[in-house]
Design a protein around this motif. Sequence first.
Motif: not given
Length: 282
Positions: A136-137, A179-180, A238-239, A243-245
């Motif tokens: 996760i950035n 994921t941003l 999201v985690v 299917e995370p964006p």
Amino acid sequence: MITLSESKVWLITGCSTGFGRHIAQKAIVAGYKVVVTARNVQQVTDLVAGHEDQVIALSLDVTNPDQIRNVVDRTIEKFNRIDVLVNNAGIGYFSSVEESVEEETRKMFEVNFWGLMHVTNAVLPHMRSQKSGHIINFSSIGGLASFPTLGYYHATKYAVEGISESLSQELKPFNIHVTLIEPSGFRTDWAGRSSVKTETSIPELKESIVGQMLQGIELGVGQENGDPAKAADAVIKVVETTEPPLRLLLGQQAYDTATYKFNSLLASIEQWKETTINADYK
């Protein structure tokens, strides 16, 4: 509630305040194993209390290679793996492009870009060996659209956006997601103690949008619409999805800014389409 034996291991940078602290708190409550870090570890030891089997607190300045190695080694020693890396540590800088101080902008690049990448590269061998992981950035709506007085900050976030997009493609065969996170204004310390501002001294700039923006940013601290606790909930969601964006916008302003930017960009691309395609050999 997730049982500790089944929970993922989270490594989170910049947990003393803001997004990092809220994400750590939510992950701990959810039952995940969590490594909380901060430059001053005393600011995060309270997160460990009552969760000693589940949480460890470590000192981490993301510009310090020795500390990065120590944190990764200690995490593996304690929990045997790293499933989620949250690259949250970052700083801001406010100034016109013309008046920006190189020493300050270089320091920001060391934290926002190089620090993020050095932590990522230290974690990646473990994720590849597991054939799983999620990075996760933390970027910003400022990684997609630019505003006056934030030029060099935008440059750091555009760099994070670009390298994350490449990284996501390189890591897909290893079942590692990237994921941003792209927030707009949230009530964190980003525009307060986690940033530096160089006041404009050029009269023409002071009387222009530059001076207005610098004043507006100062007046807006603590009044932002974004709720960091809700942002933390979004990161957990999201985690936990299968299917995370690649990108997740956070906040109404982020949504409005991004849609305006890309609609305008698409319109301009179409307007100049003929000139664009005529640049090829025929």
